[in-house]
Each structure stands twice: as structure tokens, then as C-alpha cells.
Design an enzyme around this catalytic site. Structure first.
Site, PDB file in Angstrom:
ATOM      1  N   CYS A  62     -25.808 -11.044  -2.756  1.00  5.31           N
ATOM      2  CA  CYS A  62     -25.638 -10.362  -1.468  1.00  5.31           C
ATOM      3  C   CYS A  62     -25.267  -8.894  -1.677  1.00  5.31           C
ATOM      4  CB  CYS A  62     -24.557 -11.059  -0.642  1.00  5.31           C
ATOM      5  SG  CYS A  62     -24.260 -10.290   0.973  1.00  5.31           S
ATOM      6  N   ASP A  93       0.826  -1.195   0.000  1.00  9.90           N
ATOM      7  CA  ASP A  93       0.000   0.000   0.000  1.00  9.90           C
ATOM      8  C   ASP A  93       0.869   1.257   0.000  1.00  9.90           C
ATOM      9  OD1 ASP A  93      -2.349   1.475   0.086  1.00  9.90           O
ATOM     10  OD2 ASP A  93      -2.454   1.479   2.262  1.00  9.90           O
ATOM     11  N   CYS A 139     -13.226   2.810   9.110  1.00 11.67           N
ATOM     12  CA  CYS A 139     -14.565   2.229   9.268  1.00 11.67           C
ATOM     13  C   CYS A 139     -14.521   0.785   8.800  1.00 11.67           C
ATOM     14  CB  CYS A 139     -15.580   3.029   8.441  1.00 11.67           C
ATOM     15  SG  CYS A 139     -17.271   2.398   8.506  1.00 11.67           S
ATOM     16  N   CYS A 157     -22.880  -5.370   2.312  1.00 10.20           N
ATOM     17  CA  CYS A 157     -21.886  -4.314   2.493  1.00 10.20           C
ATOM     18  C   CYS A 157     -22.425  -2.972   2.003  1.00 10.20           C
ATOM     19  CB  CYS A 157     -20.579  -4.662   1.781  1.00 10.20           C
ATOM     20  SG  CYS A 157     -20.720  -4.917  -0.008  1.00 10.20           S
ATOM     21  N   CYS A 163     -18.646  -2.207   6.403  1.00  7.87           N
ATOM     22  CA  CYS A 163     -18.898  -3.088   5.262  1.00  7.87           C
ATOM     23  C   CYS A 163     -18.326  -4.482   5.515  1.00  7.87           C
ATOM     24  CB  CYS A 163     -18.342  -2.488   3.977  1.00  7.87           C
ATOM     25  SG  CYS A 163     -16.553  -2.217   3.955  1.00  7.87           S
ATOM     26  N   CYS A 208     -19.893 -13.561  -4.182  1.00  6.72           N
ATOM     27  CA  CYS A 208     -20.772 -12.569  -3.548  1.00  6.72           C
ATOM     28  C   CYS A 208     -22.234 -12.815  -3.919  1.00  6.72           C
ATOM     29  CB  CYS A 208     -20.373 -11.148  -3.952  1.00  6.72           C
ATOM     30  SG  CYS A 208     -18.902 -10.535  -3.115  1.00  6.72           S
ATOM     31  N   CYS A 249     -23.077   0.450   4.671  1.00 11.32           N
ATOM     32  CA  CYS A 249     -22.216   1.635   4.611  1.00 11.32           C
ATOM     33  C   CYS A 249     -22.946   2.841   5.202  1.00 11.32           C
ATOM     34  CB  CYS A 249     -21.799   1.930   3.179  1.00 11.32           C
ATOM     35  SG  CYS A 249     -20.725   3.388   3.043  1.00 11.32           S
ATOM     36  N   CYS A 264     -20.273  -8.317   6.090  1.00  9.35           N
ATOM     37  CA  CYS A 264     -19.996  -9.351   5.092  1.00  9.35           C
ATOM     38  C   CYS A 264     -20.099 -10.750   5.699  1.00  9.35           C
ATOM     39  CB  CYS A 264     -18.593  -9.140   4.510  1.00  9.35           C
ATOM     40  SG  CYS A 264     -18.129 -10.408   3.302  1.00  9.35           S
ATOM     41  N   CYS A 323     -16.665   8.047   1.777  1.00 11.51           N
ATOM     42  CA  CYS A 323     -16.224   6.933   2.621  1.00 11.51           C
ATOM     43  C   CYS A 323     -15.658   7.449   3.947  1.00 11.51           C
ATOM     44  CB  CYS A 323     -15.175   6.128   1.869  1.00 11.51           C
ATOM     45  SG  CYS A 323     -14.472   4.765   2.820  1.00 11.51           S
TER      46      CYS A 323
END
Length: 365
Positions: free
Chosen positions: A202, A145, A252, A205, A255, A199, A209, A259, A225
Site C-alpha cells: 500500500c 512530544d 494536515c 499515504c 495521509c 502496510c 500527500c 490510510c 509537509c
């Protein structure tokens, strides 16, 4: 680097074994062709969803072209490391997170321990050192990252999981509570196959939010966000979003909490991600009273430190404003806020004034 196929196959397996020894939950290998991701990235940038993160636009399509970032790259060794703290009753972590008081500071789970950038880069370097001991000098660079690398796209291509509708990587075996890191290498290792997506229909998430930042499946408007607003945003948090942030003062996880796959989230096996300074149970008012010196000292080695004391106070002021509750004014909170009402930062003063107003208090200008 030229090695016969059987040696490359054996090396790939040893890399995966060494990775587990170094604390990685799983390592897989991807090729570097991300041309299929370029159009989606451009649409996201054109929509302005990156907000103030100008580095996203500055690097542009370089994110989809590892060979431009590190010339000579042939493969990406993609690794994941679990970060869910290994604490008592960690099996019920989602219920515990959801049951916090409105006065508690909610800090994203990944940020409660040591800075993951340093932890993963150090272990990726150790992995590269082992490869070099095995085959001699080779070309590589490690990333966590920290550069224009499409980590989720590469990890998905390597078969570590699939991109969820919240845009994070999901593993059938481990949910999404893990970090990703990469070694870009000039070794033509055999590649692993991607996995199928699971997924389905579904949308938990998206529904969970708090600021409706997931504007469509697989599309996140960073400008809404909470993680962006409390970490990346340099200035004032938009007034219309403040009440939606609640007591989330750094990042946060909503989400991810929603899941279903995170019932399989795995505990961290490295001590670095153990909770520090009681950040899993801290009260906002106590954190708000930290001086800058205390903030810097307590957050030494933490990813939180990089936002600085002003943004820390900004975030906490919003959370304290949202803690007004049914009884309106809270004396302890009002006293703490009023005590910093003349803070030298105009941004901090603005958010304190807003917070006090939520408690029915208007200080004279």
C-alpha cells in the site's frame, strides 16, 4: 528498584489496568535500546529534512538514548490515547473530512480540542502517582512530544503498532488517530513484544500527500509537509508550495485519511478532545477576521495558540487565496483580505498580497 520477577510481572499488568482507567487506550512496555534507529535518524538530519526545527539536530543521537536523557532509565512505559472526537456520525468521519468546501478551514483533527500535551502529561503523572503508591518512590519522567524522545520508535518497540510509510504509528485495532506519551522509569519491568508490520504494498499515504512530502516510504521531508509549513515554520511559506496547501490552515490529515487502517480509528474517551469553538466547521473568512485578542481568547488551552496570531493570519491568507475557485474573485474574501492589507507584520502583508493576486486583485504598493 529491586522487585522479584513475579511482583514485576504483576506490577506491569496493574500499570496497564490503571492506564485504561485513566483514559489511555493501551499501554505497553519497551526496553531502551534504540541503537538500530540511530543511522536512520542521522541520514534524515544529514538530508536537511528537519528544516528549521534546529532542536532536532541539536539533540542529535540523544533521541535514541533514553538513558542519556534520564539517567537510570531501564524501561519505557509507552501509552496511546485516542483523539477522534466522539460526535454524531463519527463512523463516517473520513468522508466528512474529505467533503469540505474550499472556503472551510481545515484544521487537523487532533488540534480541535484541548492541548494534548497537557492532557497526556497530567494523566501520565497520575499513572506515576499510582505506581508510587504501590511500590514507593522510584525514578521517572513523563513526556508527550516535549523532549528528545523517539516516541514512534519506542511505541513500535513496545508493540503498540508499527511505523507506517507516512512515519506515524499504526495500530491494527485503532489506525493512527491517537497521541503517544511515555514514562521513562528505573524499574526493570518485563517488556512486551513488538508487532509485525502490515502496510504491505500500500502507498495510499504517499499518493495522498498534497505537497509530496513523503519522499520515500518512511521518509518525510518536513520542509514540504503541510503540518511543518503551517505550524513549525516561522517565516514565509515558500511560494511554490502555497497553492498545494489548499485550505489546510493548521496541520494536515490527508495521509491518515487515505490510510485503510483508519477505518478502525477509535473515538476519544476523554472529554478534552471534544471540538471547541466550532473548529470542525469554521469558515476561513470568519477565522481571518479574529483580532489578536479574540484569537488568544478562543485558543486558550488549544495547541493552536502557540503559533501566534501572525502565523494564524499567514496560514488563513494562503487558504483564502486558494479559495478563488472557478469564479476567480470572491467579494467577501477580497474584502476581508483587503481589510488587513496594511497589517503591521511584513509576513502577513506578503501573504495577503499573494492571496489577493489569486483573486485577480493587485493593491497599489
Amino acid at each position: 528498584m529491586t522487585l522479584p520477577p513475579d511482583q514485576l510481572q504483576a506490577l506491569a499488568q496493574r500499570i496497564k489496568d490503571w492506564g485504561r482507567e485513566l483514559g489511555f487506550a493501551e499501554i505497553r512496555i519497551a526496553d531502551i535500546d534504540l541503537s538500530h534507529a540511530e543511522a536512520g535518524l542521522q541520514r534524515w538530519l544529514d538530508a536537511g529534512y528537519h528544516g528549521e526545527m534546529q532542536y532536532m539536530a541539536a539533540h542529535g543521537m540523544k533521541r535514541c538514548r533514553p538513558q542519556e536523557l534520564v539517567p537510570g532509565t531501564l524501561r519505557v512505559i509507552s501509552a496511546r490515547m485516542n483523539y477522534l472526537p466522539n460526535v454524531p456520525d463519527s463512523e463516517g468521519w473520513r468522508a466528512r473530512e474529505a467533503g469540505r468546501s474550499a472556503k472551510d478551514a481545515v484544521i487537523s483533527v487532533y488540534a480541535r480540542g484541548r492541548d494534548y500535551h497537557k492532557v497526556l502529561r497530567n494523566r501520565l503523572q497520575q499513572l506515576a502517582d499510582r505506581v508510587q503508591q504501590e511500590i514507593g518512590p522510584f525514578g521517572y519522567r513523563a513526556f508527550t512530544d516535549s523532549a528528545p524522545v523517539m516516541e514512534v520508535a519506542l511505541a513500535s518497540q513496545a508493540g503498540l503498532g508499527w511505523r507506517g510509510k507516512h512515519s506515524l504509528l499504526i495500530s491494527r485495532d485503532a489506525g493512527s488517530m491517537f497521541f503517544l506519551g511515555e514514562l521513562l522509569v528505573d524499574i526493570p519491568l518485563p517488556i512486551d513484544a513488538p508487532v509485525t508490520e502490515h502496510c504491505g504494498q500500500c502507498s495510499s499515504c504517499i499518493t495522498a500527500c498534497p505537497t509530496q512530502a513523503i519522499v520515500a516510504p518512511y521518509q518525510v521531508d518536513a520542509r514540504r509537509c503541510v503540518s511543518y509549513l503551517t505550524i513549525e515554520l516561522q517565516g514565509s511559506i515558500p511560494v511554490e508550495l502555497r497553492s498545494l496547501i489548499g485550505n489546510r490552515v493548521y496541520g494536515c490529515d490527508d495521509c491518515q485519511l487515505a490510510c485503510p487502517w483508519n477505518k478502525f480509528a477509535q473515538k476519544a474517551v476523554v472529554d478534552d478532545f471534544a471540538v471547541r469553538h466550532g473548529l470542525d466547521r469554521a469558515r476561513m473568512v470568519d477565522l481571518f477576521l479574529w483580532s489578536e485578542e479574540q484569537f488568544l481568547r478562543h485558543m486558550e488551552g488549544s495547541p493552536i495558540r502557540r503559533i501566534g496570531h501572525e502565523s494564524w493570519l499567514r496560514n488563513l491568507a494562503v487558504g483564502l487565496g486558494n479559495a478563488a475557485g472557478e469564479h476567480y474573485a470572491d467579494a467577501e474574501i477580497v474584502q476581508a483580505l483587503a481589510g488587513r492589507a496594511e497589517h503591521p507584520s511584513a509576513m502577513v502583508r506578503e501573504h495577503i498580497q499573494w492571496a489577493l493576486q489569486q483573486h485577480g486583485v493587485n493593491l497599489p504598493a
